[in-house]
Design an enzyme around this catalytic site. Structure first.
Site, mmCIF file in Angstrom:
data_model
loop_
_atom_site.group_PDB
_atom_site.id
_atom_site.type_symbol
_atom_site.label_atom_id
_atom_site.label_comp_id
_atom_site.label_asym_id
_atom_site.label_seq_id
_atom_site.Cartn_x
_atom_site.Cartn_y
_atom_site.Cartn_z
ATOM 1 N N SER A 166 0.832 -1.209 0.000
ATOM 2 C CA SER A 166 0.000 0.000 0.000
ATOM 3 C C SER A 166 0.867 1.261 0.000
ATOM 4 C CB SER A 166 -0.903 0.032 1.230
ATOM 5 O OG SER A 166 -1.738 -1.104 1.292
HETATM 6 N N1 SAH Z 1 -0.856 -4.867 4.090
HETATM 7 C C1 SAH Z 1 -0.166 -5.133 2.850
HETATM 8 C C2 SAH Z 1 -0.996 -4.714 1.659
HETATM 9 C C3 SAH Z 1 -1.084 -5.834 0.699
HETATM 10 S S1 SAH Z 1 -2.296 -5.718 -0.581
HETATM 11 C C4 SAH Z 1 1.213 -4.506 2.835
HETATM 12 O O1 SAH Z 1 1.559 -3.756 3.756
HETATM 13 O O2 SAH Z 1 1.994 -4.785 1.917
HETATM 14 C C5 SAH Z 1 -3.605 -6.711 0.097
HETATM 15 C C6 SAH Z 1 -3.275 -8.155 0.395
HETATM 16 O O3 SAH Z 1 -4.511 -8.767 0.817
HETATM 17 C C7 SAH Z 1 -2.782 -8.993 -0.782
HETATM 18 O O4 SAH Z 1 -1.568 -9.611 -0.443
HETATM 19 C C8 SAH Z 1 -3.907 -10.028 -0.990
HETATM 20 O O5 SAH Z 1 -3.433 -11.297 -1.432
HETATM 21 C C9 SAH Z 1 -4.503 -10.102 0.406
HETATM 22 N N2 SAH Z 1 -5.879 -10.612 0.473
HETATM 23 C C10 SAH Z 1 -6.929 -10.354 -0.337
HETATM 24 N N3 SAH Z 1 -8.024 -11.025 0.072
HETATM 25 C C11 SAH Z 1 -7.663 -11.722 1.202
HETATM 26 C C12 SAH Z 1 -8.329 -12.623 2.086
HETATM 27 N N4 SAH Z 1 -9.618 -12.996 1.916
HETATM 28 N N5 SAH Z 1 -7.636 -13.147 3.118
HETATM 29 C C13 SAH Z 1 -6.333 -12.822 3.329
HETATM 30 N N6 SAH Z 1 -5.640 -11.986 2.521
HETATM 31 C C14 SAH Z 1 -6.283 -11.440 1.472
#
Ligand code: SAH
Length: 218
Positions: A65
């Site tokens: 993000s």
């Molecule tokens: N917090 C992260 C942002 C990653 S983007 C950071 O600091 O880098 C969002 C993430 O959510 C992705 O890796 C995606 O695979 C995950 N995601 C999406 N749906 C999800 C679910 N149902 N359960 C767990 N993770 C999920």
């Protein structure tokens, strides 16, 4: 791992000033962002850009993000030391490490097996001991560890994830972006067993919150 050099520290100071200009006021959150080497969470190809206020690809069609978004969500969550926090969407691990730096006990879930393994190893190497990683479908939260003081969703949901609300303690807060193409930031407080109060904040853009696990691609 790359070193954390003088130039990285300088770039971080400038990033913190940018976040301040954009309206982030929470000093503890700004200090955490100022202290954590974001370039450790990105592929080395993005090293020079790691301190721009931008999202970047982390593989598997996911992104780390934007720092503004991390700061905004973390400030809304109002993290207190020792709080038990569930993060949904581990991704690169950067947001989890920001929460850990604020003194929280972090339980983070990721649905993609490849990302889960990669990030779990990184967190071990960084020796951040107050984060536990789980390969789980975040829609379901972690029932056996509930209730949580705070829950943070870092992917865009279509509606309020009810199973997550149920895993909040009374007085706890859930921060979740809701919407299809773009999302509004919701901060939902659990007032009592059956009462929840939602406040809605600015617009953001997240990768989608998807149901079910995704195993290694062959
Ligand atoms: N917090 C992260 C942002 C990653 S983007 C950071 O600091 O880098 C969002 C993430 O959510 C992705 O890796 C995606 O695979 C995950 N995601 C999406 N749906 C999800 C679910 N149902 N359960 C767990 N993770 C999920």
């Amino acid at each position: 791992m790359q070193a954390d050099e003088y130039r990285h520290k300088g770039a971080r100071r400038r990033l913190v000033e940018t976040l301040r200009r954009k309206g982030i006021k929470d000093e503890a959150v700004l200090a955490a962002i100022g202290a954590i080497p974001r370039h450790w969470f990105l592929d080395s190809a993005f090293e020079v850009q790691a301190y721009e206020d931008k999202a970047f690809p982390i593989g598997n069609e996911q992104t780390i993000s934007q720092p503004y978004t991390v700061a905004y969500q973390t400030a809304l969550l109002d993290v207190q030391k020792r709080e038990k926090i569930l993060e949904v969407g581990t991704g690169s691990g950067y947001q989890a490490v920001v929460l850990a730096a604020l003194g929280a006990r972090v339980f983070t879930v990721e649905r993609q097996e490849a990302l889960f393994h990669k990030t779990q190893q990184l967190i071990e190497r960084l020796k951040v001991t107050n984060i536990r990683c789980y390969l789980r479908d975040g829609y379901k939260g972690i029932a056996e560890l509930a209730p949580f003081d705070k829950i943070l969703v870092t992917a865009g949901a279509n509606s309020v994830p009810e199973q997550l609300q149920e895993q909040l303690r009374i007085g706890g807060k859930l921060v979740v972006p809701i919407g299809e193409k773009t999302q509004e930031m919701y901060c939902i407080e659990r007032l009592s067993e059956h009462e929840f109060e939602a406040k809605v904040f600015g617009k953001f853009q997240f990768v989608p919150f998807l149901e079910g696990l995704e195993r290694f691609k062959k």
